[in-house]
Motif scaffolding. Structure first.
Motif, short mmCIF file in Angstrom:
data_model
loop_
_atom_site.label_atom_id
_atom_site.label_comp_id
_atom_site.label_asym_id
_atom_site.label_seq_id
_atom_site.Cartn_x
_atom_site.Cartn_y
_atom_site.Cartn_z
N GLN B 154 4.28 -2.85 -31.02
CA GLN B 154 4.84 -3.06 -29.69
C GLN B 154 5.72 -1.91 -29.21
OE1 GLN B 154 6.62 -6.92 -29.22
NE2 GLN B 154 7.66 -6.34 -27.34
N ILE B 155 6.64 -1.46 -30.07
CA ILE B 155 7.62 -0.46 -29.65
C ILE B 155 6.99 0.86 -29.17
CG2 ILE B 155 9.42 1.06 -30.61
CD1 ILE B 155 10.59 -1.53 -29.79
N PRO B 156 6.11 1.49 -29.98
CA PRO B 156 5.57 2.77 -29.52
C PRO B 156 4.77 2.63 -28.23
CG PRO B 156 4.81 2.25 -31.75
CD PRO B 156 5.67 1.14 -31.33
N LEU B 157 4.07 1.50 -28.08
CA LEU B 157 3.27 1.31 -26.86
C LEU B 157 4.16 1.14 -25.64
CD1 LEU B 157 0.21 -0.95 -27.64
CD2 LEU B 157 0.25 1.25 -26.46
N GLU B 309 10.85 -7.82 -15.90
CA GLU B 309 9.79 -8.22 -14.97
C GLU B 309 8.55 -7.35 -15.14
OE1 GLU B 309 9.04 -10.83 -12.94
OE2 GLU B 309 10.86 -11.48 -13.97
N LYS B 310 8.82 -6.02 -15.17
CA LYS B 310 7.69 -5.09 -15.27
C LYS B 310 6.93 -5.30 -16.57
CE LYS B 310 9.90 -1.37 -12.67
NZ LYS B 310 10.61 -0.10 -12.87
N LEU B 311 7.68 -5.70 -17.61
CA LEU B 311 7.05 -5.83 -18.92
C LEU B 311 6.14 -7.05 -19.00
CD1 LEU B 311 10.00 -4.70 -21.17
CD2 LEU B 311 7.74 -3.66 -21.14
N ARG B 312 6.17 -7.91 -17.98
CA ARG B 312 5.24 -9.04 -17.97
C ARG B 312 3.80 -8.54 -18.06
NH1 ARG B 312 7.12 -14.10 -16.62
NH2 ARG B 312 9.25 -14.16 -15.85
N ALA B 313 3.55 -7.42 -17.38
CA ALA B 313 2.21 -6.84 -17.41
C ALA B 313 1.85 -6.42 -18.82
CB ALA B 313 2.16 -5.64 -16.46
N PHE B 314 2.85 -5.92 -19.54
CA PHE B 314 2.63 -5.48 -20.92
C PHE B 314 2.16 -6.66 -21.78
CE2 PHE B 314 3.96 -4.55 -25.24
CZ PHE B 314 3.58 -3.23 -25.40
N VAL B 315 2.83 -7.81 -21.58
CA VAL B 315 2.46 -9.02 -22.33
C VAL B 315 1.02 -9.37 -22.03
CG1 VAL B 315 2.92 -11.47 -22.60
CG2 VAL B 315 4.83 -9.88 -22.36
N LEU B 320 -1.41 -11.48 -27.82
CA LEU B 320 -2.48 -12.41 -28.13
C LEU B 320 -2.48 -13.54 -27.10
CD1 LEU B 320 -2.09 -12.75 -31.99
CD2 LEU B 320 -3.80 -11.43 -30.72
N GLU B 321 -3.65 -14.14 -26.94
CA GLU B 321 -3.83 -15.17 -25.93
C GLU B 321 -2.73 -16.23 -25.98
OE1 GLU B 321 -5.29 -16.06 -22.61
OE2 GLU B 321 -6.23 -14.43 -23.74
N GLU B 322 -2.45 -16.73 -27.21
CA GLU B 322 -1.52 -17.85 -27.30
C GLU B 322 -0.07 -17.44 -27.06
OE1 GLU B 322 -3.39 -16.90 -30.06
OE2 GLU B 322 -2.09 -16.89 -31.84
N ARG B 323 0.20 -16.13 -27.03
CA ARG B 323 1.58 -15.70 -26.79
C ARG B 323 1.75 -15.15 -25.37
NH1 ARG B 323 3.79 -11.77 -30.69
NH2 ARG B 323 5.80 -12.46 -29.92
#
Lengths: 115, 863
Positions: B154-157, B309-315, B320-323
């Motif tokens: 997650q961090i490097p991305l 807010e912006k990181l919602r796109a990252f999620v 994974l689908e369930e997260r």
């Protein structure tokens, strides 16, 4: 060296102090006298300020007088001319006298009728 | 006639006296009045008044305006006199003075100490220059629960994809044995990204952090760890190995130990370039296993909420689908300490105590000063008659107050200074007072001093200097009406604060006891646990087998009841979560389960109850594909039984049979609720060895374990802990708070008691004659005691009534932090109130008893 020259107002105030003498030379009386002698009105404050300046220069000295019933029992500050003040006053008069003596007689005529 | 009706305009006159030099006042007022009455004689009153105003305004000249006040002489002799009188009074009323100084210095010292503690707690992680822009990366699930561990990629991305994030580092902690030459040391090492150097301000003593972290095969050590490993050798450029990973590093930098007020603690830093493959390569596509700590630094203009807010796109892009329903949360580093210790509320409680104590002791001081000065009304009267101005009286009393309060402050500061080392040890703090360390603390101290001085001295003197001379000469104490209420008010305030502190302490203690005494649904008494990685021993592979053999062999020892090898023991479960889905259910809802791995002896050793199904069995080879969940997990899946239930782990194809359900036991502090837990079975897990010993022969049992341990050739000496003690240590913070607040509440009530003592003795002295007369007229001793104590009793009762709602609100707020909390019973309040009441009544009745037994002749004979 202290300032020893006298302004016109200062000179008059000093003369009035001399005229009013030991009992009467306090700010209100002097201002009152100034008005009646010159016809110009001067506030007590202005006179008082000049008096205290002259005292600072050493031309006058002052002392609180006796309490009188007339002014709610408050005392007056009585001013007297010091020996130094007397000398300055005399010098001022002598200086003017000497100037007048040099003044041409004709010019006096002119002055009197010119205006 | 005319004169009597007219006086100079009042306003102008007041204006004149306001600006005029004092020494000119008499003559000028005289002159102006003379002028006014002259004008009155010759013109109209209106004109005279106008003229007066004109004259006043004309006095607005430099020579007349009141610079005099500052020119006035400083009455040196008077000041000398004030000091002398002050000193004499100090000695004359010796008891009062001692009580006064003692009370104020205890109060001042206690407040100072508390403020230092609070200040220290607030200083966590503030030493990083950019601490306002540093955040710990976490995830917030749909229910708002925060999980502060993240997946490895997650961090490097995030760093790559979001320009707002100008720095990001992982902070992976591993434990291992480090080797230099023939020295071995067990240590936690941290693997970090190169951005670490820019984000955090740890000071390099030798070498360069940034360079070291961006180069392969280099390592950073803290100064104390370097000493441990290298002794007196120079560590720079030497080679250090992590034995079990077969990694070798050159020491490239030595840094100062992270300060005690740092949330990030480390001994060894390793660049991410050297991360072992199981951590880096194998995890690259792993978006389900969260076990990593990560920090980011936002650019100056980025707001954390907007970035979240912006990181919602990252999620949406990566998770994974369930997260996908969860959200990335940025937790400010400056709040990290409070989040981890959960003691933000504790700190505010300490703050309240600090203010309450300072208030109590200042009020006390004020009350005492006022009542003592009231005994000196005659002196005040005489001074006034002799021409003392109010300002001078204020000066005098202020100086007397200053003498006492300065004494008190100096004593208080010295006490704090001398006990500071003990406080530091107790709380494992690192508070220092010094010019170099913390100038701000000194300002702070100065500010409290000033506050104390102002409240304590200026106020009473101003109040008292206003007494009317005639009354005070007569000895009439005007305070009977207004001042009396005021002093009573002060007493009420003081006792309200004391009751607040005492009841608060009782609440805190009851909560701690409640948590400690709660049935944990497992038994950790007499169970010793020790860290037993094979890597801690010189021959790891051999030891692993030995450990498994040891577990089985221990069963037969008479000293041992039961033994288990496991990953974790209650009280120290890893924050390791994974999402699981029920295989057969149609709508495959994923539940995040806390994961732990145990062997077949685990539940027996800790006496945990299997409520459905069965325990793991060693005989059954297929049990390795089975799991046991807890009741909460069962509820989360909505099961009523576990027949043929199977779970699939998120991100993996692995399917587990659920063979049992264990009763919900408390594996973590009762502050937090029980989460769904999944237990994997591995008979060869060897992270920890936990042994239940025979309670009667504990010492022998431990000696036996130690000798067996040492036979296996460990690097580090035998080290063990009792599971129940470790678990209780989870309440260390609360217990410390309990101790601290009881201590300070005790201080508060001592101060209040001292205050009450002197107030009563003073009041009784005032009423000496009254008591004498009452006695002469036949009052009994008891009626006098009741009469005298009654007033105070009423005051204390009313303070109790007043403060109860406040206590309720505050304790309720405190208890909100705990999932399992006590209910606030009225008895806690009544007990606290009764304690204060009884103490106070004891003080009062002893004194009134003394007064009541006095021979009335002594009281009635005057002078």
């Amino acid at each position: 060296m202290k300032e020893t020259r006298l302004g016109e107002f200062e000179e008059v105030v000093m003369l009035l102090v001399g005229i009013l003498g030991d009992e009467e030379a306090y700010a209100f009386r002097i201002a009152d006298e100034f008005k009646s002698q010159t016809g110009r009105s001067g506030s007590i404050g202005a006179v008082h300020s000049t008096l205290s300046r002259l005292e600072g220069k050493g031309f006058l000295s002052s002392e609180m007088g006796k309490a009188t019933a007339a002014r709610g029992g408050r005392r007056k500050r009585i001013y007297t001319i010091t020996a130094f003040g007397q000398k300055v006053l005399t010098a001022s008069r002598d200086f003017k006298m000497s100037l007048w003596q040099q003044y041409p007689a004709l010019a006096i005529e002119k002055l009197n009728y010119g205006m | 006639m005319k004169r009597k009706n007219h006086i100079p305009p009042k306003l102008a006159h007041r204006f004149l006296t306001w600006f005029l030099r004092d020494d000119l006042a008499e003559e000028v007022q005289g002159d102006l009045e003379e002028q006014f009455y002259r004008e009155l004689d010759i013109t109209s009153p209106f004109r005279a008044r106008l003229n007066y105003c004109y004259q006043v305004v004309n006095y607005l000249r430099p020579f007349a305006i009141g610079k005099s006040r500052s020119i006035q002489l400083i009455y040196y002799a008077m000041f000398q006199n004030y000091f002398k009188i002050g000193w004499r009074n100090l000695l004359k009323y010796r008891n009062y003075s001692i009580i006064n100084i003692l009370g104020l210095s205890i109060g001042f010292g206690a407040t100072l100490l508390l403020l230092l503690i609070i200040n220290y707690e607030n200083s966590y992680d503030k030493f990083h220059a950019d601490h306002d822009n540093l955040y710990r990366v976490a995830t917030r699930d749909a229910d708002g629960n925060i999980s502060d561990l993240i997946v490895t990629p997650q961090i490097p991305l995030m760093r790559e994809e979001y320009p707002d994030i100008i720095g990001a580092t992982r902070f992976f902690d591993g434990w291992s044995i480090l080797q230099y030459d023939d020295t071995y040391a067990l240590t936690g090492y941290h693997i970090v990204d190169p951005d670490f150097a820019d984000m955090f301000n740890f000071r390099a003593l030798k070498g360069n952090i940034k360079e070291a972290l961006s180069t392969r095969d280099q390592m950073i050590l803290t100064v104390s760890f370097a000493e441990k490993l290298f002794g007196s050798d120079d560590p720079m450029g030497q080679t250090v190995s992590i034995v079990d990973e077969d990694l070798h590093f050159t020491v490239a930098a030595i840094v100062e130990d992270p300060p005690k007020n740092s949330s990030l603690k480390f001994e060894v830093l390793i660049p991410w370039a050297n991360a072992p493959s199981w951590l880096d390569v194998d995890q690259a596509g792993n978006w389900y296993n969260t076990f990593m700590t990560g920090y980011v630094r936002l650019s100056l203009h980025a707001k954390p909420e907007q970035t979240e807010e912006k990181l919602r796109a990252f999620v949406q892009d990566h998770f994974l689908e369930e997260r996908k329903s969860s959200q990335i949360a940025l937790l400010p580093l400056s709040d990290e300490h409070f989040r981890l210790t959960n003691n933000k509320r504790i700190i505010s409680i300490l703050g309240i105590i600090a203010v309450a104590i300072l208030l109590i002791s200042c009020l006390n001081f004020m009350n005492l000063s006022i009542s003592q000065l009231l005994g000196r009304t005659k002196e005040i009267g005489v001074r006034k008659v002799m021409g003392s101005k109010r300002g001078q009286l204020v000066n005098q009393f202020t100086i007397e107050g200053l003498i006492i309060s300065l004494f008190a402050i100096v004593i208080g500061i010295m006490t704090v200074y001398s006990i500071l080392p003990k406080v530091n040890t107790y709380f494992s703090f690192d508070i220092r007072i010094g010019l170099m360390e913390n100038l701000s603390i000194l300002y702070f101290i100065a500010a409290i001093c000033l506050f104390t001085l102002l409240i304590c001295t200026l106020w009473p003197s101003v109040a008292l200097s206003g007494l009317k001379p005639v009354n005070s000469m007569k000895g009439v104490i005007t305070s009977k009406k207004s001042g009396g209420y005021f002093r009573k008010g002060l007493i009420v305030l003081q006792f309200s604060s004391s009751i607040l502190l005492i009841v608060g302490t009782v609440v805190i203690w009851s909560q701690v006891q409640f948590m400690k005494n709660r049935d944990l649904k497992f038994s950790g008494d007499h169970v010793v646990s020790m860290l037993s990685w094979p890597e801690l021993f010189k021959d790891a592979d051999k030891t692993k087998q030995e450990l498994i053999a040891l577990r089985d062999q221990l069963e037969n020892e008479t000293l041992v009841k039961s033994a288990t090898l496991t990953e974790c023991v209650p009280g120290s479960y890893n924050e390791n979560y994974n999402g699981f889905q029920s295989v057969d259910s149609v709508e495959s809802k994923s539940v995040s389960l806390r994961q732990t791995t145990v062997d077949h002896k685990y539940f027996d050793t800790f006496k945990m109850k299997i409520v459905y199904g069965r325990n793991f069995s060693q005989a059954n080879e297929s049990d390795k594909q089975t799991v046991i969940i807890n009741e909460t997990a069962m509820k989360a899946f909505g099961w009523t039984d576990i027949d043929d239930k199977q779970l699939r782990s998120g991100g993996g194809a692995q399917i587990y049979n659920v063979i049992g359900v264990v009763e919900d036991y408390y594996y973590q502090s009762l502050k937090r609720s029980i989460q769904p837990v999944i237990h994997f079975y591995n008979p060869e897990v060897t992270t920890r060895l936990a042994v239940r010993l025979d309670p009667d022969r504990l010492r022998e049992g431990i000696a036996m374990l130690e000798s067996k341990w040492n036979k296996m050739d460990p690097y580090e000496p035998f080290d063990y802990s009792f599971v129940d003690e470790t678990f209780d240590a989870l309440y260390k913070e609360q217990e410390r708070l309990g101790t601290t607040s009881s201590l300070f509440s005790l201080i508060a009530i001592i101060i209040a008691g001292l205050g009450l003592f002197s107030i009563t003795s003073y009041t009784i002295r005032l009423r000496k004659k009254e008591i004498g007369i009452r006695k002469v007229l036949g009052a009994s001793m008891w009626s006098i005691i009741v009469n005298l104590s009654g007033t105070f009793g009423v005051l204390i009762l009313s303070s109790f009534v007043l403060v109860c709602p406040l206590i309720y609100l505050l304790s309720d707020a405190f208890l909100k932090d705990f999932t399992y909390r006590i209910t606030l019973s009225p008895w806690i309040f009544i007990a606290g109130g009764a304690m204060v009441f009884l103490t106070a009544m004891l003080i009062v009745s002893v004194q009134s008893g003394k007064a009541a037994m006095e021979n009335p002749v002594n009281a009635l004979r005057d002078e």
